[in-house]
Design a protein around this motif. Structure first.
Motif, short mmCIF file in Angstrom:
data_model
loop_
_atom_site.label_atom_id
_atom_site.label_comp_id
_atom_site.label_asym_id
_atom_site.label_seq_id
_atom_site.Cartn_x
_atom_site.Cartn_y
_atom_site.Cartn_z
N THR A 5 0.79 -1.27 -0.02
CA THR A 5 -0.09 -0.02 0.16
C THR A 5 0.99 1.30 0.13
OG1 THR A 5 0.05 -0.08 2.45
CG2 THR A 5 -1.87 -1.11 1.26
N PRO A 6 1.39 1.69 -1.21
CA PRO A 6 2.08 2.81 -1.19
C PRO A 6 1.24 4.31 -0.90
CG PRO A 6 1.80 2.01 -3.50
CD PRO A 6 1.20 1.13 -2.50
N ALA A 7 1.99 5.36 -0.74
CA ALA A 7 1.21 6.69 -0.28
C ALA A 7 0.10 7.14 -0.93
CB ALA A 7 2.42 7.58 0.25
N ARG A 8 0.55 7.26 -2.45
CA ARG A 8 -0.28 8.33 -3.14
C ARG A 8 -0.63 7.81 -4.33
NH1 ARG A 8 2.79 11.45 -6.30
NH2 ARG A 8 4.97 11.43 -6.02
N PHE A 9 -1.61 8.32 -5.29
CA PHE A 9 -1.57 8.03 -6.41
C PHE A 9 -0.13 8.45 -7.52
CE2 PHE A 9 -5.90 6.87 -7.13
CZ PHE A 9 -6.59 7.25 -5.87
N ALA A 10 0.10 7.65 -8.49
CA ALA A 10 1.21 8.01 -9.22
C ALA A 10 1.38 6.97 -10.38
CB ALA A 10 2.60 8.36 -8.57
N ARG A 19 0.38 2.71 -18.62
CA ARG A 19 0.76 3.49 -17.35
C ARG A 19 0.56 2.40 -16.43
NH1 ARG A 19 -2.76 8.83 -17.25
NH2 ARG A 19 -1.59 9.05 -15.22
N THR A 20 1.42 2.42 -15.20
CA THR A 20 1.38 1.65 -14.14
C THR A 20 1.18 2.48 -12.98
OG1 THR A 20 2.73 -0.19 -15.36
CG2 THR A 20 2.68 -0.23 -12.88
N PHE A 21 0.18 1.93 -12.18
CA PHE A 21 -0.33 2.73 -10.74
C PHE A 21 0.21 1.92 -9.55
CE2 PHE A 21 -2.59 6.27 -12.90
CZ PHE A 21 -2.82 5.62 -14.04
N PRO A 22 1.02 2.33 -8.71
CA PRO A 22 1.22 1.66 -7.71
C PRO A 22 -0.09 1.03 -6.75
CG PRO A 22 2.76 3.27 -7.79
CD PRO A 22 1.79 3.61 -8.80
N ILE A 70 -1.65 -1.65 -10.74
CA ILE A 70 -2.49 -1.66 -11.79
C ILE A 70 -1.82 -1.15 -12.97
CG2 ILE A 70 -4.76 -1.00 -12.64
CD1 ILE A 70 -5.75 -0.81 -9.66
N THR A 71 -1.74 -2.01 -14.14
CA THR A 71 -1.11 -1.61 -15.38
C THR A 71 -2.67 -1.26 -16.39
OG1 THR A 71 0.74 -2.67 -14.95
CG2 THR A 71 0.20 -2.21 -17.34
N VAL A 72 -2.53 -0.31 -17.00
CA VAL A 72 -3.34 0.19 -18.06
C VAL A 72 -2.82 0.45 -19.27
CG1 VAL A 72 -5.14 1.94 -18.34
CG2 VAL A 72 -4.78 1.42 -16.19
N THR A 73 -3.46 -0.38 -20.13
CA THR A 73 -3.05 -0.40 -21.89
C THR A 73 -4.42 -0.31 -22.50
OG1 THR A 73 -2.80 -2.69 -21.76
CG2 THR A 73 -0.87 -1.61 -21.39
N PRO A 74 -4.29 0.20 -24.07
CA PRO A 74 -5.58 0.09 -24.56
C PRO A 74 -6.23 -0.98 -24.67
CG PRO A 74 -3.80 1.33 -25.83
CD PRO A 74 -3.21 0.56 -24.58
N LEU A 161 -10.59 -5.34 -8.60
CA LEU A 161 -9.76 -4.64 -9.76
C LEU A 161 -10.79 -3.48 -10.18
CD1 LEU A 161 -7.44 -3.98 -11.20
CD2 LEU A 161 -8.09 -5.99 -12.88
N CYS A 162 -11.83 -3.80 -10.75
CA CYS A 162 -12.71 -2.95 -11.26
C CYS A 162 -13.06 -1.63 -10.06
CB CYS A 162 -14.05 -3.42 -11.55
SG CYS A 162 -14.13 -4.04 -13.32
N TYR A 163 -13.12 -2.13 -8.77
CA TYR A 163 -13.63 -0.96 -7.77
C TYR A 163 -12.25 0.03 -7.65
CZ TYR A 163 -18.04 -2.90 -6.65
OH TYR A 163 -19.42 -3.30 -6.35
N GLN A 164 -10.99 -0.80 -7.64
CA GLN A 164 -10.06 0.23 -7.67
C GLN A 164 -9.73 1.00 -8.68
OE1 GLN A 164 -9.46 0.33 -4.41
NE2 GLN A 164 -7.55 -0.48 -4.17
N THR A 165 -9.89 0.43 -9.70
CA THR A 165 -9.77 1.22 -11.05
C THR A 165 -10.77 2.46 -11.18
OG1 THR A 165 -9.32 -0.87 -12.37
CG2 THR A 165 -9.93 1.11 -13.61
N ALA A 166 -12.08 2.18 -10.56
CA ALA A 166 -12.90 3.48 -10.39
C ALA A 166 -11.91 4.62 -9.77
CB ALA A 166 -14.12 3.11 -9.56
N ARG A 167 -11.21 4.16 -8.66
CA ARG A 167 -10.47 5.39 -7.81
C ARG A 167 -9.62 6.11 -8.87
NH1 ARG A 167 -8.12 2.62 -2.60
NH2 ARG A 167 -7.81 5.04 -1.94
N LEU A 168 -8.86 5.33 -9.65
CA LEU A 168 -7.83 5.96 -10.63
C LEU A 168 -8.71 6.64 -11.52
CD1 LEU A 168 -5.71 2.67 -11.78
CD2 LEU A 168 -5.21 4.57 -9.94
#
Length: 420
Positions: A5-10, A19-22, A70-74, A161-168
């Motif tokens: 659980t890292p500290a912030r969105f990045a 894009r990969t989000f911790p 989380i890694t997001v690609t097309p 994963l879907c619920y966490q993606t909503a936060r992104l």
């Protein structure tokens, strides 16, 4: 097992289309999204789900931080999600990417209005802009996949994963654009180019002083024969999709609007291509059953439970009546609904031969009543279409629910009912 659980969105500095989000911090006492587009993502997930319990467990996993980076690609969202086993599961959510034509429409619409560009730069998505190219997912648009043995749709790991993606998405709508096929730098560069081209064209037109062409009034009003109308356009291959309707206080329910708009488009397309409307012959009750039966996940989410309640109230039935009728409709359409609601006296023939056939197959305890053959907990109903329809009830309760697949053979219908 303690998830990271890292500290912030990045996001890591990968190329524009990856894009990969911790992993996100655990969430305490908050919704997963506050933006309308983030909530649209959550609603698409919940309206697609076939099991409410798996959604509940997925929310709990997401809140506890069980989802890794989380890694997001097309067209794809991927992460490893922790569960009850030591090794995390590889989980994906797939969705359709936009075509080049869709992106051209979206970017042209955005570049035409400075306020749209300003909103995007401010990490905001105007409602009008989102509907141009179907950016937001609709029920059934999200396709989950997970390496776990659970065959739920989705499983709890994919739901987390879907619920966490909503936060992104809530934090940065360009994540949604990336899912649909284009990265942030690519979009902003295209908008900048289009805006500069548009501004240069406007400056050139203003500097040239070209007079506006005119037509004399006498010529415009002179009588002339009308040109023949062009031939009608060919009907489209598929019905159009309605726009996404946001949840707004005091506005109509977006699920109801989407359902009615989709139904209207499908009926219009059928009428245009075939000249007939198969829905026109249905009664109000039959049409309400058809609408409820056609909706994914009916009765499982809060929105679809509200749909059941409203359709049942509008037709003077209870939600239980509607749920039973939906089960019949899914069993065999209008013919199965008639079997559910209209007992009848079949003539001599197939009905009389059914009991000997069942006895020969070692099913001897069925008692007849009109077009029904029943035991304490199983029932076969003979339809006017010559098919047998299976029903089940708790023993001695007379609370019959349609089950199984219709069959011209009573033994086959009973076998399907028993799952043999």
């Amino acid at each position: 097992m303690t998830p990271r659980t890292p500290a912030r969105f990045a996001d890591s500095r990968h190329e524009d289309r990856r894009r990969t989000f911790p992993a996100l911090q655990p969430l305490e006492g908050e919704d997963f999204a506050s933006s309308w587009w983030g909530n649209a993502w959550v609603e698409a997930l919940e309206d697609t789900a076939l099991d409410r319990a798996r959604l509940t467990r997925g929310r709990a996993y997401a809140r506890r931080g069980y989802v890794d980076a989380i890694t997001v690609t097309p067209g794809r969202v991927m992460a490893y999600v922790h569960g009850t086993r030591p090794r995390p599961y590889r989980t994906e959510i797939r969705l359709r990417t936009l075509t080049d034509g869709d992106w051209d429409d979206f970017l042209a619409t955005a570049a035409a209005r400075p306020d749209h560009i300003a909103a995007l730069l401010d990490k905001d998505v105007p409602h009008a802009l989102a509907s141009v190219a179907d950016l937001l997912p609709t029920p059934g648009d999200l396709i989950p996949d997970c390496s776990c043995p659970d065959d739920g749709y989705p499983c709890k790991h994919a739901a987390a994963l879907c619920y966490q993606t909503a936060r992104l998405l809530d934090e940065d709508p360009f994540v949604l654009f990336l899912m649909r096929g284009r990265g942030e730098r690519e979009i902003l560069a295209d908008l900048s180019h289009r805006n500069a081209t548009r501004s240069a064209a406007e400056r050139t037109g203003a500097a040239s002083g070209t007079p506006v062409p005119t037509v004399p009034a006498s010529e415009a009003l002179a009588a002339r024969p009308l040109r023949p109308l062009p031939p009608p356009f060919a009907p489209p291959a598929h019905p159009g999709r309605p726009p996404a309707y946001p949840q707004t206080p005091g506005a109509p329910d977006p699920l109801a609007l989407d359902l009615l708009a989709t139904e209207a488009a499908a009926r219009a397309h059928t009428l245009l291509t075939t000249g007939t409307d198969p829905v026109a012959q249905l009664t109000q009750w039959q049409d309400a059953v058809r609408l409820a039966a056609a909706h994914p996940g009916s009765g499982l989410t809060a929105s679809t439970r509200a749909l059941y309640r409203d359709l049942a109230a509008a037709t003077d039935h209870t939600p239980t009546d509607l749920a039973r009728a939906v089960a019949a409709w899914r069993q065999g359409g209008l013919a199965a609904l008639v079997v559910l609601e209209e007992p009848w006296d079949p003539p001599a023939g197939p009905f009389d031969r059914a009991r000997p056939a069942l006895i020969a197959a070692d099913f001897p305890h069925f008692r007849p009543w009109r077009n029904h053959l029943s035991t304490r907990s199983l029932q076969l109903r003979f339809g006017r279409d010559g098919l047998w329809y299976g029903y089940e009830s708790d023993p001695d309760r007379e609370d019959w629910w349609p089950r199984g697949t219709p069959d011209a053979d009573p033994v086959g219908a009973l076998t399907a009912l028993l799952g043999r």
